[in-house]
Design a protein around this motif. Structure first.
Motif, PDB file in Angstrom:
ATOM      1  N   VAL A 230      58.563 -18.818 -48.951  1.00 42.88           N
ATOM      2  CA  VAL A 230      58.895 -19.230 -49.962  1.00 42.88           C
ATOM      3  C   VAL A 230      59.723 -20.337 -49.561  1.00 42.88           C
ATOM      4  N   THR A 231      59.472 -21.702 -50.272  1.00 46.38           N
ATOM      5  CA  THR A 231      60.061 -22.775 -49.882  1.00 46.38           C
ATOM      6  C   THR A 231      60.774 -23.338 -51.180  1.00 46.38           C
ATOM      7  N   VAL A 232      61.482 -24.505 -51.089  1.00 42.53           N
ATOM      8  CA  VAL A 232      61.975 -25.327 -51.935  1.00 42.53           C
ATOM      9  C   VAL A 232      60.756 -26.161 -52.552  1.00 42.53           C
ATOM     10  N   VAL A 233      60.358 -26.125 -53.694  1.00 45.36           N
ATOM     11  CA  VAL A 233      59.570 -26.854 -54.617  1.00 45.36           C
ATOM     12  C   VAL A 233      60.349 -28.047 -55.383  1.00 45.36           C
ATOM     13  N   HIS A 234      59.664 -29.152 -55.046  1.00 43.72           N
ATOM     14  CA  HIS A 234      60.298 -30.332 -55.659  1.00 43.72           C
ATOM     15  C   HIS A 234      60.282 -30.290 -57.108  1.00 43.72           C
ATOM     16  N   GLY A 235      58.894 -29.939 -57.612  1.00 45.80           N
ATOM     17  CA  GLY A 235      58.751 -29.627 -58.907  1.00 45.80           C
ATOM     18  C   GLY A 235      57.991 -30.905 -59.769  1.00 45.80           C
ATOM     19  N   ASP A 236      58.325 -32.204 -59.056  1.00 49.24           N
ATOM     20  CA  ASP A 236      57.702 -33.383 -59.939  1.00 49.24           C
ATOM     21  C   ASP A 236      57.699 -34.647 -58.751  1.00 49.24           C
ATOM     22  N   TYR A 237      56.980 -34.078 -57.574  1.00 46.70           N
ATOM     23  CA  TYR A 237      56.754 -34.952 -56.545  1.00 46.70           C
ATOM     24  C   TYR A 237      55.778 -35.841 -56.821  1.00 46.70           C
ATOM     25  N   ARG A 238      56.002 -37.185 -56.901  1.00 45.74           N
ATOM     26  CA  ARG A 238      54.830 -38.292 -57.138  1.00 45.74           C
ATOM     27  C   ARG A 238      55.681 -39.541 -56.809  1.00 45.74           C
ATOM     28  N   VAL A 239      54.637 -40.524 -56.956  1.00 41.09           N
ATOM     29  CA  VAL A 239      55.367 -41.900 -56.203  1.00 41.09           C
ATOM     30  C   VAL A 239      56.175 -42.236 -57.444  1.00 41.09           C
ATOM     31  N   GLY A 240      56.160 -42.015 -58.563  1.00 36.25           N
ATOM     32  CA  GLY A 240      57.440 -42.430 -59.561  1.00 36.25           C
ATOM     33  C   GLY A 240      58.458 -41.854 -59.356  1.00 36.25           C
ATOM     34  N   ASN A 241      58.655 -40.831 -58.431  1.00 31.91           N
ATOM     35  CA  ASN A 241      60.081 -40.278 -58.276  1.00 31.91           C
ATOM     36  C   ASN A 241      60.462 -40.630 -56.684  1.00 31.91           C
TER      37      ASN A 241
ATOM     38  N   ASP B 110      58.631 -52.543 -47.588  1.00 31.45           N
ATOM     39  CA  ASP B 110      57.834 -52.326 -46.516  1.00 31.45           C
ATOM     40  C   ASP B 110      57.284 -50.897 -46.574  1.00 31.45           C
ATOM     41  N   GLY B 111      57.470 -50.067 -47.552  1.00 35.03           N
ATOM     42  CA  GLY B 111      56.725 -48.790 -47.855  1.00 35.03           C
ATOM     43  C   GLY B 111      57.677 -47.684 -47.233  1.00 35.03           C
ATOM     44  N   GLU B 112      58.931 -47.837 -46.569  1.00 34.80           N
ATOM     45  CA  GLU B 112      59.656 -46.749 -46.189  1.00 34.80           C
ATOM     46  C   GLU B 112      60.196 -46.033 -47.470  1.00 34.80           C
ATOM     47  N   ILE B 113      60.319 -44.859 -47.534  1.00 35.48           N
ATOM     48  CA  ILE B 113      61.049 -43.888 -48.335  1.00 35.48           C
ATOM     49  C   ILE B 113      62.683 -43.988 -48.391  1.00 35.48           C
ATOM     50  N   HIS B 114      63.428 -44.045 -49.183  1.00 34.87           N
ATOM     51  CA  HIS B 114      64.678 -44.016 -49.118  1.00 34.87           C
ATOM     52  C   HIS B 114      65.711 -43.003 -49.770  1.00 34.87           C
ATOM     53  N   GLY B 115      64.788 -42.555 -51.090  1.00 28.45           N
ATOM     54  CA  GLY B 115      65.508 -41.587 -51.953  1.00 28.45           C
ATOM     55  C   GLY B 115      64.277 -40.714 -52.446  1.00 28.45           C
ATOM     56  N   VAL B 116      64.511 -39.595 -52.512  1.00 32.93           N
ATOM     57  CA  VAL B 116      63.519 -38.588 -53.388  1.00 32.93           C
ATOM     58  C   VAL B 116      64.431 -38.196 -54.584  1.00 32.93           C
ATOM     59  N   LEU B 117      63.841 -38.799 -55.737  1.00 30.82           N
ATOM     60  CA  LEU B 117      64.619 -38.622 -57.022  1.00 30.82           C
ATOM     61  C   LEU B 117      64.058 -37.490 -58.013  1.00 30.82           C
ATOM     62  N   ASP B 118      64.927 -37.106 -59.051  1.00 26.62           N
ATOM     63  CA  ASP B 118      64.535 -36.053 -60.149  1.00 26.62           C
ATOM     64  C   ASP B 118      64.296 -34.756 -59.799  1.00 26.62           C
ATOM     65  N   TRP B 119      65.149 -34.170 -59.364  1.00 21.39           N
ATOM     66  CA  TRP B 119      64.954 -32.793 -58.814  1.00 21.39           C
ATOM     67  C   TRP B 119      64.997 -31.884 -59.894  1.00 21.39           C
ATOM     68  N   GLU B 120      64.860 -32.355 -61.056  1.00 19.88           N
ATOM     69  CA  GLU B 120      65.231 -31.289 -62.335  1.00 19.88           C
ATOM     70  C   GLU B 120      64.356 -30.283 -62.513  1.00 19.88           C
ATOM     71  N   MET B 121      63.054 -30.389 -61.867  1.00 25.91           N
ATOM     72  CA  MET B 121      62.142 -28.982 -62.054  1.00 25.91           C
ATOM     73  C   MET B 121      62.138 -28.440 -60.667  1.00 25.91           C
ATOM     74  N   ALA B 122      63.134 -28.728 -59.798  1.00 21.99           N
ATOM     75  CA  ALA B 122      63.008 -28.042 -58.506  1.00 21.99           C
ATOM     76  C   ALA B 122      63.176 -26.448 -58.447  1.00 21.99           C
ATOM     77  N   HIS B 123      62.701 -25.677 -57.731  1.00 19.09           N
ATOM     78  CA  HIS B 123      62.780 -24.382 -57.855  1.00 19.09           C
ATOM     79  C   HIS B 123      62.235 -23.973 -56.411  1.00 19.09           C
ATOM     80  N   LEU B 124      62.413 -22.541 -56.095  1.00 17.41           N
ATOM     81  CA  LEU B 124      61.777 -21.996 -54.904  1.00 17.41           C
ATOM     82  C   LEU B 124      60.381 -21.434 -55.147  1.00 17.41           C
ATOM     83  N   GLY B 125      59.387 -21.476 -54.378  1.00 19.43           N
ATOM     84  CA  GLY B 125      58.403 -20.939 -54.721  1.00 19.43           C
ATOM     85  C   GLY B 125      57.198 -21.305 -53.378  1.00 19.43           C
TER      86      GLY B 125
END
Lengths: 347, 147
Positions: free
Chosen positions: A212-223, A229-244
């Motif tokens: 059972v892991t952290v699930v972001h819940g809304d993992y997509r390019v828009g977040n 250069d394509g490097e990712i500096h932040g993962v946003l919008d954790w409002e649907m995050a849960h464990l699963g």
């Protein structure tokens, strides 16, 4: 504007007063304040503050404020806890600063984060031909970071205080029951396609995840906040995050909704098998394609629940956000079409 | 109404994009104008077809129920026959939509019942339901896309 939400003009003095008190900087002035377009759940505002006696020195903040109604009935404390938990980890997130439950400050509860500058979270940007050289890096980092989210040990972090871990064999059932309940409560009209999909999901449950892991819940390019250069500096919008079950995130990131007309490229950036290969290498696990299919069907059920929630909010006047009407008109039928394809009932 | 409402709605969409959005500097206001234009374009498309779409679908569902009624258990069969005998005498979209909701609610019940049966005749009804669901998405599909 949402019913009951404020314009930037009305918000400015309240936010200046709040930040002045928080930073012990009386006379702090907001140089810019604007609402980020595209959000359909929590309002997101960008504020650049100039500190008194330090002309030219600015601090930039992101304010996530509860709206009167949204596509999601999400919990700000939960989202804040996930940002806090991942701070300093190998999953990049903006620094979460303060959580305020008292609506006296800005009219509704909110939290404040530091802004990561020089980045954008725009699906349109990745479709621009000029982004093509950076696209492979974004695609690779997207799925390496997803593996890092799933490898994260959430025990002993703020996450423990806001979510209950399910037993591995209960992951699918908990999520399905949650979103089915949302559909029961929110649908304005009967939904025969999504109901058929729910029956299929119940009849064909996936195997439990190894962990059972952290699930972001809304993992997509828009977040994802990414630089040119394509490097990712932040993962946003954790409002649907849960464990699963971690496959939930992988399947959600593959939804046809995020292809933006770029047929076959998930999120507009990568072919599914290529993404899975990156994920498998980073996670050190093999993705069960049959289980992934279950989560693919589930993802459309969940998406439909979100569009139906927005439709009812708009219909009942709890929200006047036009994005709720637009997503209902456009995406409800689209999601049914995606479901029919996922269930093998349409080409 | 003349000018025809779809034409007026298309003009509204154009005005929002060409005359209004281009004058706005705030990104959120720009997005709102774009959303309003998109919705106007979608409504333009739906206005003309809504009654025909709903009446066509209600008729298709009634035909499906009539064919399934002889195979269903008595209680469900009775409701299928009642629904199949209905007709759309009031052509206001709100009434057609309300009837469509009733019929689609019954379709869900019929579909769930069919899935638990081995009889090949019921399997054929099940397939007909899937075809109808596919057809329903075709009826609802919009050409207008977000700007």
């Amino acid at each position: 504007m949402s019913a009951g939400s404020q314009s930037a003009g009305a918000l400015r003095p309240k936010l200046e007063a709040y930040l002045s008190a928080r930073l012990e900087a009386p006379g702090l002035r907001l140089v810019t304040l604007w609402r980020v377009p595209g959000g359909a759940s929590r309002e997101t505002w960008i504020a650049d503050a100039e500190l008194p006696g330090q002309p030219g020195r600015r601090r930039s903040f992101v304010i996530r404020r509860d709206p009167p109604a949204s596509l999601l009935d999400s919990d700000r404390e939960l989202e804040f806890a996930f940002y806090r938990a991942f701070a300093g980890s190998n999953v990049p997130v903006p620094r979460a600063l303060w959580l305020e439950r008292d609506p006296a400050h800005l009219g509704s509860p909110f939290f404040v984060m530091e802004r990561i500058e020089g980045c954008e979270a725009s699906p349109r940007r990745v479709l621009d031909p000029s982004f093509e050289p950076a696209r492979p890096r974004l695609a690779r980092r997207m799925y390496e970071i997803l593996a890092a989210i799933h490898a994260f040990d959430w025990r002993g972090t703020p996450i423990e205080g806001v979510v209950e871990p399910p037993a591995p064999e209960e992951c699918w059932r908990r999520e399905l029951e949650h979103w089915e309940r949302v559909i029961d409560e929110q649908e304005l009209s009967p939904q025969p396609v999504v109901r058929a999909a729910i029956r299929w999901l119940r009849a064909n449950p996936p195997p439990p995840p190894a962990r059972v892991t952290v699930v972001h819940g809304d993992y997509r390019v828009g977040n994802l906040l990414f630089s040119p250069d394509g490097e990712i500096h932040g993962v946003l919008d954790w409002e649907m995050a849960h464990l699963g079950d971690p496959l939930e995130d992988l399947a959600w990131s593959f939804l046809e909704n995020w292809e933006w007309g770029r047929n076959g490229l998930k999120g507009g950036v990568v072919a599914a098998e290529e993404a899975i290969a990156v994920y498998e290498a980073a996670a050190g696990t093999r993705v069960d394609r049959s289980a992934l299919h279950w989560w693919d069907v589930f993802s459309s059920v969940k998406a439909q629940a979100i569009w139906l929630t927005g439709a009812r909010s708009f219909q009942e006047g709890r929200s006047t956000e036009l994005i709720h009407a637009m997503t209902a008109y456009w995406l409800t039928n689209f999601q049914d079409e995606v479901l029919l394809r996922s269930l093998g009932r349409a080409p | 109404m003349r000018p025809d409402p779809p034409i007026a709605l298309q003009r509204i969409a154009q005005a929002l994009v060409l005359d209004l959005a281009s004058q706005l500097s705030d990104p959120f206001a720009q997005q709102t104008a774009g959303l309003a234009a998109t919705i106007a374009a979608m409504l333009a498309e739906e206005w003309d077809r809504a009654a025909a779409r709903l009446a066509e679908e209600n008729a298709a569902l009634r035909a499906l129920f009539a064919a399934a009624a002889d195979l269903a258990p008595p209680e469900l069969a009775a409701r299928l026959r009642t629904a199949a005998a209905g007709e759309d005498s009031d052509l206001r979209v709100s009434r057609l939509q309300a009837t469509n909701d009733e019929l689609r609610r019954l379709l869900i019940e019929l579909h769930a019942w069919c899935e638990g049966q081995d009889d090949p005749r019921i399997a054929a009804v099940n397939e007909a339901i899937w075809e109808e669901l596919k057809e329903s998405t075709r009826r609802r599909r919009l050409v207008a896309r977000p700007l």
